[in-house]
Design a protein around this motif. Structure first.
Motif, PDB file in Angstrom:
ATOM      1  N   GLY A  16       0.832  -1.212   0.000  1.00 38.28           N
ATOM      2  CA  GLY A  16       0.000   0.000   0.000  1.00 38.28           C
ATOM      3  C   GLY A  16       0.861   1.255   0.000  1.00 38.28           C
ATOM      4  N   ILE A  17       1.875   1.277   0.885  1.00 35.85           N
ATOM      5  CA  ILE A  17       2.769   2.435   0.943  1.00 35.85           C
ATOM      6  C   ILE A  17       3.543   2.552  -0.367  1.00 35.85           C
ATOM      7  CG2 ILE A  17       4.816   3.374   2.092  1.00 35.85           C
ATOM      8  CD1 ILE A  17       3.684   2.016   4.694  1.00 35.85           C
ATOM      9  N   GLY A  18       3.988   1.397  -0.898  1.00 31.92           N
ATOM     10  CA  GLY A  18       4.693   1.399  -2.171  1.00 31.92           C
ATOM     11  C   GLY A  18       3.841   1.985  -3.285  1.00 31.92           C
ATOM     12  N   LEU A  19       2.555   1.670  -3.261  1.00 34.84           N
ATOM     13  CA  LEU A  19       1.653   2.178  -4.299  1.00 34.84           C
ATOM     14  C   LEU A  19       1.558   3.698  -4.224  1.00 34.84           C
ATOM     15  CD1 LEU A  19      -0.368   1.818  -6.567  1.00 34.84           C
ATOM     16  CD2 LEU A  19      -2.144   1.398  -4.870  1.00 34.84           C
ATOM     17  N   VAL A  20       1.375   4.236  -3.008  1.00 38.53           N
ATOM     18  CA  VAL A  20       1.274   5.688  -2.852  1.00 38.53           C
ATOM     19  C   VAL A  20       2.553   6.352  -3.346  1.00 38.53           C
ATOM     20  CG1 VAL A  20       1.050   7.559  -1.180  1.00 38.53           C
ATOM     21  CG2 VAL A  20      -0.373   5.503  -0.963  1.00 38.53           C
ATOM     22  N   LEU A  21       3.703   5.810  -2.952  1.00 41.53           N
ATOM     23  CA  LEU A  21       4.982   6.381  -3.380  1.00 41.53           C
ATOM     24  C   LEU A  21       5.119   6.345  -4.895  1.00 41.53           C
ATOM     25  CD1 LEU A  21       7.482   4.996  -0.713  1.00 41.53           C
ATOM     26  CD2 LEU A  21       6.553   7.308  -0.925  1.00 41.53           C
ATOM     27  N   SER A  22       4.750   5.186  -5.500  1.00 42.38           N
ATOM     28  CA  SER A  22       4.919   5.072  -6.951  1.00 42.38           C
ATOM     29  C   SER A  22       3.991   6.034  -7.682  1.00 42.38           C
ATOM     30  CB  SER A  22       4.696   3.632  -7.406  1.00 42.38           C
ATOM     31  OG  SER A  22       3.328   3.339  -7.472  1.00 42.38           O
ATOM     32  N   LEU A  23       2.785   6.244  -7.119  1.00 38.90           N
ATOM     33  CA  LEU A  23       1.852   7.196  -7.745  1.00 38.90           C
ATOM     34  C   LEU A  23       2.453   8.598  -7.729  1.00 38.90           C
ATOM     35  CD1 LEU A  23      -1.617   6.032  -6.346  1.00 38.90           C
ATOM     36  CD2 LEU A  23      -0.876   6.000  -8.725  1.00 38.90           C
ATOM     37  N   ILE A  24       3.008   8.991  -6.573  1.00 34.33           N
ATOM     38  CA  ILE A  24       3.562  10.342  -6.459  1.00 34.33           C
ATOM     39  C   ILE A  24       4.769  10.519  -7.384  1.00 34.33           C
ATOM     40  CG2 ILE A  24       4.676  11.980  -4.899  1.00 34.33           C
ATOM     41  CD1 ILE A  24       3.017  10.719  -2.640  1.00 34.33           C
ATOM     42  N   MET A  25       5.650   9.495  -7.375  1.00 41.50           N
ATOM     43  CA  MET A  25       6.838   9.578  -8.229  1.00 41.50           C
ATOM     44  C   MET A  25       6.439   9.686  -9.685  1.00 41.50           C
ATOM     45  SD  MET A  25       9.916   8.244  -6.556  1.00 41.50           S
ATOM     46  CE  MET A  25      10.434   6.827  -7.507  1.00 41.50           C
ATOM     47  N   SER A  26       5.462   8.826 -10.071  1.00 44.36           N
ATOM     48  CA  SER A  26       5.068   8.770 -11.464  1.00 44.36           C
ATOM     49  C   SER A  26       4.384  10.067 -11.887  1.00 44.36           C
ATOM     50  CB  SER A  26       4.136   7.584 -11.676  1.00 44.36           C
ATOM     51  OG  SER A  26       3.825   7.451 -13.032  1.00 44.36           O
ATOM     52  N   ALA A  27       3.688  10.702 -10.940  1.00 42.62           N
ATOM     53  CA  ALA A  27       3.015  11.956 -11.268  1.00 42.62           C
ATOM     54  C   ALA A  27       4.026  13.076 -11.502  1.00 42.62           C
ATOM     55  CB  ALA A  27       2.053  12.338 -10.139  1.00 42.62           C
ATOM     56  N   ARG A  28       5.212  12.859 -10.986  1.00 40.36           N
ATOM     57  CA  ARG A  28       6.200  13.927 -11.011  1.00 40.36           C
ATOM     58  C   ARG A  28       6.921  13.996 -12.360  1.00 40.36           C
ATOM     59  NH1 ARG A  28      11.467  14.969  -9.219  1.00 40.36           N
ATOM     60  NH2 ARG A  28      11.617  17.090  -8.438  1.00 40.36           N
ATOM     61  N   VAL A  29       7.274  12.827 -12.892  1.00 37.54           N
ATOM     62  CA  VAL A  29       8.129  12.846 -14.075  1.00 37.54           C
ATOM     63  C   VAL A  29       7.320  12.865 -15.367  1.00 37.54           C
ATOM     64  CG1 VAL A  29       9.947  11.600 -12.882  1.00 37.54           C
ATOM     65  CG2 VAL A  29       8.297  10.342 -14.264  1.00 37.54           C
ATOM     66  N   GLY A  30       7.990  13.248 -16.458  1.00 37.67           N
ATOM     67  CA  GLY A  30       7.333  13.292 -17.754  1.00 37.67           C
ATOM     68  C   GLY A  30       7.921  14.415 -18.568  1.00 37.67           C
ATOM     69  N   ALA A  31       7.246  14.754 -19.677  1.00 32.07           N
ATOM     70  CA  ALA A  31       7.735  15.807 -20.555  1.00 32.07           C
ATOM     71  C   ALA A  31       7.963  17.090 -19.755  1.00 32.07           C
ATOM     72  CB  ALA A  31       6.735  16.046 -21.686  1.00 32.07           C
ATOM     73  N   VAL A  32       7.057  17.353 -18.795  1.00 30.18           N
ATOM     74  CA  VAL A  32       7.238  18.476 -17.882  1.00 30.18           C
ATOM     75  C   VAL A  32       7.319  17.882 -16.487  1.00 30.18           C
ATOM     76  CG1 VAL A  32       6.171  20.541 -16.917  1.00 30.18           C
ATOM     77  CG2 VAL A  32       5.888  20.003 -19.352  1.00 30.18           C
ATOM     78  N   SER A  33       8.402  18.137 -15.757  1.00 28.21           N
ATOM     79  CA  SER A  33       8.436  17.563 -14.421  1.00 28.21           C
ATOM     80  C   SER A  33       7.824  18.545 -13.433  1.00 28.21           C
ATOM     81  CB  SER A  33       9.862  17.186 -14.021  1.00 28.21           C
ATOM     82  OG  SER A  33      10.619  18.339 -13.781  1.00 28.21           O
ATOM     83  N   ILE A  34       7.100  17.973 -12.493  1.00 22.80           N
ATOM     84  CA  ILE A  34       6.347  18.784 -11.545  1.00 22.80           C
ATOM     85  C   ILE A  34       6.906  18.508 -10.156  1.00 22.80           C
ATOM     86  CG2 ILE A  34       4.045  19.204 -10.609  1.00 22.80           C
ATOM     87  CD1 ILE A  34       2.945  18.088 -13.283  1.00 22.80           C
ATOM     88  N   SER A  35       7.154  19.558  -9.394  1.00 20.38           N
ATOM     89  CA  SER A  35       7.780  19.361  -8.082  1.00 20.38           C
ATOM     90  C   SER A  35       6.753  18.808  -7.092  1.00 20.38           C
ATOM     91  CB  SER A  35       8.341  20.673  -7.559  1.00 20.38           C
ATOM     92  OG  SER A  35       7.268  21.515  -7.176  1.00 20.38           O
ATOM     93  N   PHE A  36       7.277  18.146  -6.062  1.00 20.84           N
ATOM     94  CA  PHE A  36       6.401  17.568  -5.038  1.00 20.84           C
ATOM     95  C   PHE A  36       5.524  18.639  -4.402  1.00 20.84           C
ATOM     96  CE2 PHE A  36       9.897  14.286  -4.659  1.00 20.84           C
ATOM     97  CZ  PHE A  36       9.186  13.337  -5.375  1.00 20.84           C
ATOM     98  N   ASP A  37       6.094  19.839  -4.150  1.00 21.05           N
ATOM     99  CA  ASP A  37       5.329  20.928  -3.546  1.00 21.05           C
ATOM    100  C   ASP A  37       4.102  21.254  -4.387  1.00 21.05           C
ATOM    101  OD1 ASP A  37       7.166  21.028  -1.635  1.00 21.05           O
ATOM    102  OD2 ASP A  37       8.191  22.851  -2.337  1.00 21.05           O
ATOM    103  N   HIS A  38       4.353  21.336  -5.711  1.00 23.74           N
ATOM    104  CA  HIS A  38       3.250  21.692  -6.606  1.00 23.74           C
ATOM    105  C   HIS A  38       2.197  20.587  -6.638  1.00 23.74           C
ATOM    106  CE1 HIS A  38       5.552  24.995  -8.985  1.00 23.74           C
ATOM    107  NE2 HIS A  38       4.943  25.456  -7.902  1.00 23.74           N
ATOM    108  N   ILE A  39       2.655  19.315  -6.644  1.00 27.25           N
ATOM    109  CA  ILE A  39       1.692  18.212  -6.664  1.00 27.25           C
ATOM    110  C   ILE A  39       0.753  18.320  -5.471  1.00 27.25           C
ATOM    111  CG2 ILE A  39       1.427  15.701  -6.388  1.00 27.25           C
ATOM    112  CD1 ILE A  39       3.952  15.336  -8.034  1.00 27.25           C
TER     113      ILE A  39
END
Lengths: 356, 269
Positions: A16-39
């Motif tokens: 469960g914790i791994g899933l939350v972490l992977s969701l946050i990490m995955s939301a961050r990276v991409g063509a435009v990277s988004i900082s954790f603060d912004h997320i």
């Protein structure tokens, strides 16, 4: 057993914790990277806690309209494919089975290709009403037909023969792939391109509408699957033994095929063909030493979501700013595992079981 | 009480169980014997509810099998088949717990776990509880399956009998465990369980059975109390082999010896 259950609890927490972490990490990276603060900030806005100054920025719109549905769709698809893998393995009483192998994915792909190419030619009132449902509906019909066919062909006298199963899977998959190929041949160029691209698996089409559709079928599918875990455990002993334990085996099989097809076909109609997830995820979990289907269903949903999220992240990173087809990635990772299981199965056949 | 009337079953287009009529009462061990292919297993599957019945009727405590709810039946009737084949790793205690599946809907209760422990103790397999079933020997597997069947019908229902059917339950066991298992069977018979077993070893049947059924080509050839029914003539008729009954000097039931007397010349010839 109580000790074992406490052990399962730990796995659920870790996953469960791994899933939350992977969701946050995955939301961050991409063509435009988004900082954790912004997320965190964007999520707060989206949930209605406070507002930013002025209208939402492009970054915020990108996150809420593209990145977030994509990440969730990816997690849901991973869960759907993995839980279906568990269901198919229990039904066929064989650990080398997965939705791709038994034809569900390619059948669904065939149904979807039909809609891509022929969908526009369908007219009349019912086509208007069905409109957005046409794709998942045909994908479901194609997936159900192919899976049923493989099951019937490989199940002789209540016993699934591995060789017949593999051959039936090859034949039905080839038939479905041939059909899909036919549609891409007669298709006009943009349609053909979308079939090809989609056959490799892609999450780039994610939006809130199709994500919520997959969310409904996946969550419903997992809840239904949990209802059958006890009966599926009994089925490990064989159909007759399960019958002696009060399981209505014929009804169980129909229901399991339905749940599997519902989850896989709807996910496939949105993201395309992503192979081997349903094989690898339950296999990793069985290495922990239990084939209790209740544990496998819950843990596979979580681990499948994590792994597909990581795969999608990788797919977006390695060729950034473009993206790599995720189905190709899972095939590279999954096919060796499949071959390893097959070799081991052959070697240990004499001893009476794949995990003997 | 299990009542069977005019039972007939078909397999591969051929009748394999032919018009068998019999009542099985509690408090006695009924043993079915017969040569290979005589329809023993099909007969057992048919009255257990896992083989289609072509004609005739099966009644549990007076209620027709066809009108019984499958789960309700599973709460009072357990069957131990010839060793099932498993393809997945499973812990022994998880397999024994399957015997309790008809009794709970989602999660096993404390009582279910206690029953499983007691069943494993009764078969002296407590030490195997955490082992992977696939790593066990044939004999250990058979005892695990028996414990599972035992856990399934552990507590007596408020009305009617408990039923336990065993299809060659001792085929993989050494002599010690054969007798240990059959001792447990004997205790269950005393607890008024309706007990029916298919056995291959006529001498084991002689020693433990109260009543014996001889099947040949799907027909019930003879049935009755062991001392009255088991005779050399019947054995020759059913199994096509000569046999003699040697009296036991300790005064228990006689021992069966096979073969003609002149087949084994005495001395060194």
């Amino acid at each position: 057993m109580s000790k074992a259950r406490a052990g399962f609890g730990v796995y659920y927490w870790v996953l469960g914790i791994g899933l939350v972490l992977s969701l946050i990490m995955s939301a961050r990276v991409g063509a435009v990277s988004i900082s954790f603060d912004h997320i965190g900030l964007f999520l707060k806005h989206a949930l209605g806690f406070g507002h930013g100054d002025g209208p939402p920025t492009i970054e915020e719109q990108l996150f809420l309209q593209i990145r977030l549905p994509r990440v969730l769709l990816c997690a849901l698809t991973g869960a759907a494919l993995s839980v279906s893998g568990v269901l198919m393995q229990a039904l066929f009483r064989n650990p080398i089975v997965e939705p791709g192998l038994v034809g569900t994915s390619s059948g669904a792909a065939f149904g979807a290709a039909f809609v891509f190419v022929m969908g526009r030619t369908l007219t009349g009132a019912w086509a208007d009403i069905l409109g957005p449902w046409l794709l998942p509906l045909f994908a479901f019909a194609g997936g159900a037909l192919a899976t049923w066919l493989v099951y019937r062909l490989s199940n002789v006298f209540g016993k699934v023969n591995v060789n017949t199963l593999l051959l039936a899977g090859i034949a039905v998959n080839a038939l479905a792939a041939g059909g899909t190929g036919f549609f891409s041949y007669i298709a006009r160029d943009p349609q053909a391109r979308s079939i090809v691209f989609w056959n490799l698996g892609t999450l780039s089409g994610a939006d809130w509408r199709n994500t919520s559709l997959v969310a409904v079928t996946t969550i419903a599918g997992i809840l239904l699957a949990l209802r059958y875990t006890k009966a599926l455990n009994a089925l490990m002993l064989g159909e007759t033994e399960a019958g002696y334990l009060g399981v209505r085996t014929r009804r169980l099989k129909t229901h399991i095929l339905f749940v599997n097809t519902l989850m896989v076909a709807v996910a496939t109609s949105v993201v395309g063909v992503i192979a081997f997830v349903g094989l690898v995820v339950p296999h990793i979990l069985r290495l922990l030493g239990s084939s209790d289907n209740r544990f496998l269903v819950i843990a596979s949903a979580l681990l499948g979501a994590i792994l597909l999220n990581l795969a999608d992240m990788l797919a977006r990173i390695i060729v950034a700013p473009s993206e790599f087809p995720i189905g190709v990635l899972t095939a590279f990772a999954g096919a060796p595992v499949f071959l390893y299981l097959l070799i081991r199965a052959n070697r240990r056949q004499q001893q009476g079981g794949f995990y003997a | 009480m299990l009542s069977i009337h005019g039972l007939r079953c078909i397999a591969g287009g051929q009748p394999v169980v032919r018009d068998i009529t019999i009542d099985f009462a509690p408090g006695q061990l009924h043993v079915i014997v017969g040569p290979n292919g005589s329809g023993k297993s099909t007969f057992l599957k048919a009255f257990s509810g896992e083989w289609p019945i072509a004609a005739g009727e099966v009644r549990y405590d007076g209620v027709a099998l066809s009108s019984l709810d499958k789960t309700a039946l599973a709460r009072r009737r357990a069957v131990m088949s010839q060793l099932p084949e498993l393809h997945f790793p499973l812990r022994v205690e998880d397999i024994v717990l399957m015997g309790r599946y008809p009794h709970f809907s989602f999660g096993a209760t404390r009582a279910d776990h206690q029953i499983c422990r007691a069943a494993m103790e009764r078969l002296s397999i407590t030490g195997l509880a955490g082992r992977d079933y696939l790593t066990l020997s044939g004999g250990e597997k058979q005892r695990v399956q028996f414990a599972r069947a035992l856990a399934q019908i552990w507590d007596a229902p408020s009305d009617g009998c408990r039923y336990l059917f065993l299809d060659e339950p001792v085929s993989s066991l050494d002599i010690y465990y054969q007798h240990e298992l059959l001792e447990v069977v004997r205790e269950l018979v005393r607890e008024q369980v309706v007990l029916i077993a298919v056995l291959h070893d006529l001498n084991l049947a002689m020693q433990y059975a109260h009543r014996v059924l001889f099947l040949r080509q799907g027909l019930l050839v003879a049935e009755g109390p062991v001392p009255e029914v088991v005779k050399p003539d019947l054995i020759r008729e059913v199994f096509q082999i000569d046999a003699r009954l040697l009296p036991d000097p300790e005064g228990r039931r006689p021992v069966i010896v096979y073969g003609q007397t002149d087949q084994f010349p005495a001395g060194r010839g």
